[in-house]
Each structure stands twice: as structure tokens, then as C-alpha cells.
Design a protein around this motif. Structure first.
Motif, PDB file in Angstrom:
ATOM      1  N   ASP A   1       7.254  12.794   1.740  1.00 20.96           N
ATOM      2  CA  ASP A   1       6.807  13.322   0.521  1.00 20.96           C
ATOM      3  C   ASP A   1       5.406  13.085   0.419  1.00 20.96           C
ATOM      4  N   ALA A   2       4.761  11.919   0.486  1.00 24.39           N
ATOM      5  CA  ALA A   2       3.362  11.486   0.156  1.00 24.39           C
ATOM      6  C   ALA A   2       2.580  12.144   0.721  1.00 24.39           C
ATOM      7  N   VAL A   3       2.768  12.149   2.096  1.00 23.14           N
ATOM      8  CA  VAL A   3       1.960  12.737   3.202  1.00 23.14           C
ATOM      9  C   VAL A   3       1.668  14.397   2.847  1.00 23.14           C
ATOM     10  N   ALA A   4       2.844  14.911   2.545  1.00 27.63           N
ATOM     11  CA  ALA A   4       2.890  16.390   2.190  1.00 27.63           C
ATOM     12  C   ALA A   4       2.167  16.476   0.698  1.00 27.63           C
TER      13      ALA A   4
ATOM     14  N   LEU B   1       0.723   9.239  -5.838  1.00 31.59           N
ATOM     15  CA  LEU B   1       0.857  10.564  -5.264  1.00 31.59           C
ATOM     16  C   LEU B   1       2.327  11.230  -5.896  1.00 31.59           C
ATOM     17  N   ASP B   2       2.733  10.344  -6.750  1.00 26.34           N
ATOM     18  CA  ASP B   2       4.228  10.724  -7.368  1.00 26.34           C
ATOM     19  C   ASP B   2       5.208  11.394  -6.433  1.00 26.34           C
ATOM     20  N   ALA B   3       5.303  10.382  -5.160  1.00 27.69           N
ATOM     21  CA  ALA B   3       6.211  10.882  -4.038  1.00 27.69           C
ATOM     22  C   ALA B   3       7.511  10.221  -4.161  1.00 27.69           C
ATOM     23  N   THR B   4       8.308  11.005  -3.353  1.00 37.56           N
ATOM     24  CA  THR B   4       9.758  10.274  -3.381  1.00 37.56           C
ATOM     25  C   THR B   4       9.889   9.414  -2.104  1.00 37.56           C
TER      26      THR B   4
ATOM     27  N   HIS C   1       0.680  -1.267   0.047  1.00 37.25           N
ATOM     28  CA  HIS C   1       0.164   0.133   0.066  1.00 37.25           C
ATOM     29  C   HIS C   1       0.795   1.466  -0.030  1.00 37.25           C
ATOM     30  N   VAL C   2       1.806   1.286   0.699  1.00 37.20           N
ATOM     31  CA  VAL C   2       2.876   2.435   0.810  1.00 37.20           C
ATOM     32  C   VAL C   2       3.420   2.603  -0.453  1.00 37.20           C
ATOM     33  N   GLY C   3       3.879   1.582  -1.179  1.00 37.34           N
ATOM     34  CA  GLY C   3       4.376   1.729  -2.581  1.00 37.34           C
ATOM     35  C   GLY C   3       3.386   2.223  -3.702  1.00 37.34           C
ATOM     36  N   SER C   4       2.323   1.670  -3.408  1.00 34.60           N
ATOM     37  CA  SER C   4       1.116   2.268  -4.327  1.00 34.60           C
ATOM     38  C   SER C   4       0.684   3.670  -4.206  1.00 34.60           C
ATOM     39  N   LEU C   5       0.884   4.276  -2.833  1.00 36.87           N
ATOM     40  CA  LEU C   5       0.585   5.669  -2.561  1.00 36.87           C
ATOM     41  C   LEU C   5       1.718   6.331  -3.052  1.00 36.87           C
ATOM     42  N   LEU C   6       2.958   5.948  -2.792  1.00 40.62           N
ATOM     43  CA  LEU C   6       4.062   6.608  -3.543  1.00 40.62           C
ATOM     44  C   LEU C   6       4.184   6.890  -5.004  1.00 40.62           C
ATOM     45  N   ASP C   7       3.592   5.855  -5.678  1.00 42.36           N
ATOM     46  CA  ASP C   7       3.244   5.831  -7.209  1.00 42.36           C
ATOM     47  C   ASP C   7       2.122   7.011  -7.539  1.00 42.36           C
TER      48      ASP C   7
END
Length: 123
Positions: free
Chosen positions: A110-113, A103-106, A95-101
Motif C-alpha cells: 500500500d505504501a508503494v502504491a 503515506l497513511d498506508a496499511t 524507516h518502513v514504519g515511518s513510511l507507512l505513517d
């Protein structure tokens, strides 16, 4: 003073929830000196209420991703998230990996921001 007129304020509504929009329109329609803008009319001010779970750019988060994101925002580790949600650490990592993808987060912070800037979560 006779003949003294208060300038009319033109207000527009951009509200995702039709019931809420109708209720506000009815309430605001009776306020002296205020008029709701017609479609396409320029307004002096706009009331905007969006579904906080909606994402721009056609990004959609699942309920479980939103749950993981909320716990990430609290600073929870993968292990803590797994315990709180009753899922495996491997599933949390997915799920964290999916969120990073999505949200285009590093990274997690960064994902939370990104999510906070987009109005998905409040910090």
C-alpha cells in the motif's frame, strides 16, 4: 488562401524548476500559433513538471526513506534492504514504519502504491 488564420493555442506552464520553466517559455514563445498564458489566464493546455520527490499535503520524505521506498518497490525484504543500504534491520523497520505513517498506508504494498500515485516513485 489569403486571410486564412490558424487559431492561437494558449498554453500555461506549471514547472517547479525556474530554469527549466524559463527555457521552455523561451522555446515555446517562438512557436507559431502558440502563446503562453498570462498569470491567471485560462489556457487550452498546461505543461506540468513537479519535483518527483515533493509530496502533497506537506509530507516530506528523507533521502533514506526514499532509498528504502525504492527497494520496497523492487520487492526487497527488510534484510535485503539492510544489506543494500548498509544499515541494520532494526533501522529498516523504523524507516518502513515511518513510511507507512507518512503515506497513511496499511502495509508495504500500500505504501508503494500511495507513493506511485503521488509521483514519488515510478513503477
Amino acid at each position: 488562401m489569403s486571410g486564412d488564420t490558424t487559431p492561437e493555442i494558449v498554453l500555461s506552464l506549471e514547472i517547479d524548476d525556474p530554469a527549466l520553466s524559463d527555457r521552455l517559455a523561451a522555446l515555446l514563445g517562438s512557436v507559431a500559433g502558440l502563446r503562453l498564458a498570462a498569470p491567471g489566464e485560462t489556457a487550452a493546455a498546461t505543461i506540468v513538471a513537479r519535483d518527483p520527490r515533493s509530496m502533497p499535503d506537506d509530507i516530506t520524505l528523507t533521502q533514506r526513506e526514499l532509498d528504502v521506498l525504492a527497494l520496497m518497490a523492487e520487492g526487497a525484504s527488510n534484510k535485503m534492504i539492510a544489506r543494500r543500504l548498509g544499515i541494520s534491520v532494526h533501522t529498516v523497520k523504523f524507516h518502513v514504519g515511518s513510511l507507512l505513517d507518512k503515506l497513511d498506508a496499511t502495509g508495504r504494498t500500500d505504501a508503494v502504491a500511495h507513493a506511485a500515485r503521488r509521483g514519488v516513485i515510478e513503477l
